[in-house]
Design an enzyme around this catalytic site. Structure first.
Site, PDB file in Angstrom:
ATOM      1  N   ALA A 169     -59.291   3.007 -72.179  1.00 56.24           N
ATOM      2  CA  ALA A 169     -60.396   2.419 -71.429  1.00 56.24           C
ATOM      3  C   ALA A 169     -60.108   0.924 -71.324  1.00 56.24           C
ATOM      4  O   ALA A 169     -59.379   0.359 -72.146  1.00 56.24           O
ATOM      5  CB  ALA A 169     -61.695   2.683 -72.166  1.00 56.24           C
ATOM      6  N   GLU A 199     -58.872   3.091 -81.417  1.00 53.68           N
ATOM      7  CA  GLU A 199     -60.221   2.529 -81.373  1.00 53.68           C
ATOM      8  C   GLU A 199     -60.699   1.912 -82.684  1.00 53.68           C
ATOM      9  O   GLU A 199     -61.361   0.875 -82.668  1.00 53.68           O
ATOM     10  CB  GLU A 199     -61.236   3.590 -80.913  1.00 53.68           C
ATOM     11  CG  GLU A 199     -61.162   3.915 -79.430  1.00 53.68           C
ATOM     12  CD  GLU A 199     -60.169   5.007 -79.103  1.00 53.68           C
ATOM     13  OE1 GLU A 199     -59.340   5.362 -79.976  1.00 53.68           O
ATOM     14  OE2 GLU A 199     -60.215   5.518 -77.975  1.00 53.68           O
ATOM     15  N   GLU A 231     -57.358  10.704 -74.502  1.00 52.63           N
ATOM     16  CA  GLU A 231     -58.540  11.548 -74.265  1.00 52.63           C
ATOM     17  C   GLU A 231     -58.450  12.230 -72.897  1.00 52.63           C
ATOM     18  O   GLU A 231     -58.839  13.384 -72.739  1.00 52.63           O
ATOM     19  CB  GLU A 231     -59.810  10.706 -74.382  1.00 52.63           C
ATOM     20  CG  GLU A 231     -60.058  10.271 -75.838  1.00 52.63           C
ATOM     21  CD  GLU A 231     -61.150   9.219 -75.962  1.00 52.63           C
ATOM     22  OE1 GLU A 231     -61.039   8.163 -75.305  1.00 52.63           O
ATOM     23  OE2 GLU A 231     -62.108   9.440 -76.705  1.00 52.63           O
ATOM     24  N   GLY A 271     -58.590   6.155 -74.369  1.00 49.23           N
ATOM     25  CA  GLY A 271     -59.048   6.961 -73.235  1.00 49.23           C
ATOM     26  C   GLY A 271     -57.900   7.678 -72.527  1.00 49.23           C
ATOM     27  O   GLY A 271     -58.125   8.696 -71.857  1.00 49.23           O
TER      28      GLY A 271
HETATM   29  N1  DAK Z   1     -57.473  -2.431 -71.157  1.00 50.73           N
HETATM   30  C1  DAK Z   1     -57.294  -3.487 -70.343  1.00 50.73           C
HETATM   31  N2  DAK Z   1     -56.071  -4.016 -70.052  1.00 50.73           N
HETATM   32  C2  DAK Z   1     -55.009  -3.444 -70.618  1.00 50.73           C
HETATM   33  C3  DAK Z   1     -55.110  -2.335 -71.490  1.00 50.73           C
HETATM   34  C4  DAK Z   1     -56.435  -1.795 -71.758  1.00 50.73           C
HETATM   35  N3  DAK Z   1     -56.650  -0.727 -72.511  1.00 50.73           N
HETATM   36  N4  DAK Z   1     -53.869  -2.010 -71.897  1.00 50.73           N
HETATM   37  C5  DAK Z   1     -53.036  -2.858 -71.313  1.00 50.73           C
HETATM   38  N5  DAK Z   1     -53.695  -3.731 -70.543  1.00 50.73           N
HETATM   39  C6  DAK Z   1     -53.153  -4.826 -69.733  1.00 50.73           C
HETATM   40  C7  DAK Z   1     -52.752  -6.010 -70.607  1.00 50.73           C
HETATM   41  O1  DAK Z   1     -53.874  -6.812 -70.906  1.00 50.73           O
HETATM   42  C8  DAK Z   1     -51.764  -6.715 -69.716  1.00 50.73           C
HETATM   43  O2  DAK Z   1     -52.464  -7.427 -68.722  1.00 50.73           O
HETATM   44  P1  DAK Z   1     -51.993  -8.928 -68.291  1.00 50.73           P
HETATM   45  O3  DAK Z   1     -52.024  -9.723 -69.533  1.00 50.73           O
HETATM   46  O4  DAK Z   1     -50.611  -8.719 -67.737  1.00 50.73           O
HETATM   47  O5  DAK Z   1     -53.009  -9.324 -67.264  1.00 50.73           O
HETATM   48  C9  DAK Z   1     -51.048  -5.564 -69.004  1.00 50.73           C
HETATM   49  O6  DAK Z   1     -51.929  -4.432 -69.124  1.00 50.73           O
HETATM   50  C10 DAK Z   1     -49.723  -5.211 -69.652  1.00 50.73           C
HETATM   51  O7  DAK Z   1     -49.948  -4.997 -71.038  1.00 50.73           O
HETATM   52  P2  DAK Z   1     -49.104  -5.708 -72.176  1.00 50.73           P
HETATM   53  O8  DAK Z   1     -48.577  -7.018 -71.714  1.00 50.73           O
HETATM   54  O9  DAK Z   1     -49.933  -5.692 -73.408  1.00 50.73           O
HETATM   55  O10 DAK Z   1     -47.876  -4.703 -72.296  1.00 50.73           O
HETATM   56  P3  DAK Z   1     -47.007  -4.379 -73.593  1.00 50.73           P
HETATM   57  O11 DAK Z   1     -45.887  -3.528 -73.112  1.00 50.73           O
HETATM   58  O12 DAK Z   1     -46.689  -5.618 -74.353  1.00 50.73           O
HETATM   59  O13 DAK Z   1     -47.962  -3.491 -74.518  1.00 50.73           O
HETATM   60  C11 DAK Z   1     -49.528  -1.696 -74.971  1.00 50.73           C
HETATM   61  C12 DAK Z   1     -48.376  -2.221 -74.087  1.00 50.73           C
HETATM   62  C13 DAK Z   1     -50.048  -0.402 -74.354  1.00 50.73           C
HETATM   63  C14 DAK Z   1     -48.976  -1.379 -76.382  1.00 50.73           C
HETATM   64  C15 DAK Z   1     -50.616  -2.777 -75.062  1.00 50.73           C
HETATM   65  O14 DAK Z   1     -50.980  -3.164 -73.736  1.00 50.73           O
HETATM   66  C16 DAK Z   1     -51.852  -2.283 -75.731  1.00 50.73           C
HETATM   67  O15 DAK Z   1     -51.924  -2.172 -76.953  1.00 50.73           O
HETATM   68  N6  DAK Z   1     -52.899  -1.994 -74.917  1.00 50.73           N
HETATM   69  C17 DAK Z   1     -54.178  -1.580 -75.430  1.00 50.73           C
HETATM   70  C18 DAK Z   1     -54.093  -0.142 -75.858  1.00 50.73           C
HETATM   71  C19 DAK Z   1     -55.384   0.298 -76.457  1.00 50.73           C
HETATM   72  O16 DAK Z   1     -55.823  -0.174 -77.514  1.00 50.73           O
HETATM   73  N7  DAK Z   1     -56.011   1.247 -75.788  1.00 50.73           N
HETATM   74  C20 DAK Z   1     -57.231   1.841 -76.227  1.00 50.73           C
HETATM   75  C21 DAK Z   1     -58.359   1.171 -75.562  1.00 50.73           C
HETATM   76  S1  DAK Z   1     -59.877   1.602 -76.338  1.00 50.73           S
HETATM   77  C22 DAK Z   1     -66.530   4.434 -75.908  1.00 50.73           C
HETATM   78  C23 DAK Z   1     -66.014   4.679 -74.663  1.00 50.73           C
HETATM   79  C24 DAK Z   1     -64.671   4.650 -74.455  1.00 50.73           C
HETATM   80  C25 DAK Z   1     -63.814   4.355 -75.466  1.00 50.73           C
HETATM   81  C26 DAK Z   1     -64.347   4.084 -76.699  1.00 50.73           C
HETATM   82  C27 DAK Z   1     -65.666   4.129 -76.935  1.00 50.73           C
HETATM   83  N8  DAK Z   1     -67.930   4.481 -76.166  1.00 50.73           N
HETATM   84  C28 DAK Z   1     -68.820   4.301 -75.133  1.00 50.73           C
HETATM   85  C29 DAK Z   1     -68.360   4.669 -77.513  1.00 50.73           C
HETATM   86  C30 DAK Z   1     -62.415   4.251 -75.243  1.00 50.73           C
HETATM   87  C31 DAK Z   1     -61.736   3.302 -75.874  1.00 50.73           C
HETATM   88  C32 DAK Z   1     -60.376   2.983 -75.564  1.00 50.73           C
HETATM   89  O17 DAK Z   1     -59.699   3.630 -74.795  1.00 50.73           O
END
Ligand code: DAK
Length: 258
Positions: free
Chosen positions: A63, A131, A111, A108
């Site tokens: 997400a 998360e 998921e 997400g």
């Molecule tokens: N959201 C927004 N932007 C994201 C993103 C994300 N999840 N993942 C990557 N990006 C963006 C980065 O910010 C970056 O943008 P710029 O800085 O270039 O503008 C671009 O994509 C490229 O990413 P990186 O530069 O970080 O690329 P790397 O190869 O260095 O790293 C990575 C790739 C996938 C390891 C890293 O980007 C990363 O860790 N991303 C976050 C992954 C993550 O934690 N995903 C889970 C998100 S939490 C809920 C509802 C929904 C959810 C939870 C609760 N409730 C209502 C209770 C769901 C939660 C989630 O999914």
């Protein structure tokens, strides 16, 4: 649509999340467009859908954290409801859905893959529920589907540690069915989709319903459900064609759309 591409060449539809600048992260806009794309499908024609991500690096990196970081409690719940409803819609589509996971499937993204019927991935795929490291729980079904797919102990370990796992480990724990070199993934997904689409659509749909609904029931009710769906296949053109061709030692002609 800005972030979703839907290619529909008849029996097999391919939905691509196309937001590579943010590694295909899911914001509200992407979720809305995904719903719109599903609205555009004709379930009497489509027999299988493949979901994948644009680019070579990411399926869906979760997400959108930049959208979520300022949400209030109410807004967070509303966002979770929206994603949960969409993923449940995908899970209960009448036809099978294959996730072709071509890179990061985090939060997400994992998921989304888990609400599909079948997951295959590329060698560079990475799975995880990060998360708890971000101060939240999975909100799009992760706490529920992960345990159902890989068992309670492994699901809890992945959720509590927020650790990412590689494709080989995802294969070992049964989160994915097969791993392919990146440039072979889509061909493999299409081959699998064509193989499913060549079987009787009424029977394939009934199998999906029997497995998905049966798993939620006690064994007696699940057996009743199976018997009802089995019975429903009889007197259909698909059953006549499939069994008739077998008895005549002929290859059956293609099954018609229903
Ligand atoms: N959201 C927004 N932007 C994201 C993103 C994300 N999840 N993942 C990557 N990006 C963006 C980065 O910010 C970056 O943008 P710029 O800085 O270039 O503008 C671009 O994509 C490229 O990413 P990186 O530069 O970080 O690329 P790397 O190869 O260095 O790293 C990575 C790739 C996938 C390891 C890293 O980007 C990363 O860790 N991303 C976050 C992954 C993550 O934690 N995903 C889970 C998100 S939490 C809920 C509802 C929904 C959810 C939870 C609760 N409730 C209502 C209770 C769901 C939660 C989630 O999914």
């Amino acid at each position: 649509m800005e972030y979703i591409r839907m290619e529909n060449t008849g029996a097999v539809a391919v939905l691509t999340v196309d937001r590579p600048k943010a590694l295909n992260a899911l914001n509200s806009h992407v979720l809305e467009e995904m719903n719109e794309a599903l609205d555009s499908l004709d379930p009497s024609i489509v027999r299988v859908m493949i979901i994948t991500g644009a680019g070579e690096k990411s399926f869906v990196a979760g997400a959108d954290i930049s959208e979520m970081c300022t949400l209030t409690k109410e807004q967070g719940s509303a966002f979770g409801r929206k994603g949960n409803a969409l993923f449940r819609r995908i899970e209960t589509l009448p036809f099978p859905v294959i996730a072709a996971v071509n890179g990061f499937a985090l939060g997400g993204g994992n998921e989304l893959a888990m609400c599909c019927d079948i997951r295959i991935c590329s060698e560079n795929a990475v799975f995880g529920q990060p998360e708890t490291g971000l101060g939240i729980t999975p909100g799009f079904g992760g706490t529920q589907r992960l345990a159902r797919l890989v068992g309670l102990g492994m699901a809890k370990q992945l959720l509590y540690t927020a650790r990412n796992i590689k494709a080989s480990e995802a294969l070992r724990i049964g989160l994915v069915n097969a791993v392919y070199p990146p440039d072979e993934l889509m061909d493999a997904a299409l081959r699998l989709a064509e193989q499913i689409a060549s079987n009787a659509p009424i029977a394939v749909r009934a199998c999906k319903k029997a497995v998905n609904e049966g798993i939620e029931l006690g064994m007696d009710d699940a057996a009743d459900l199976e018997v009802r769906l089995f019975g429903d296949c009889f007197e259909t053109e698909d059953q006549r064609l499939g069994m008739g061709s077998f008895l005549k030692k002929e290859k059956h002609p293609p099954y018609l759309n229903r």
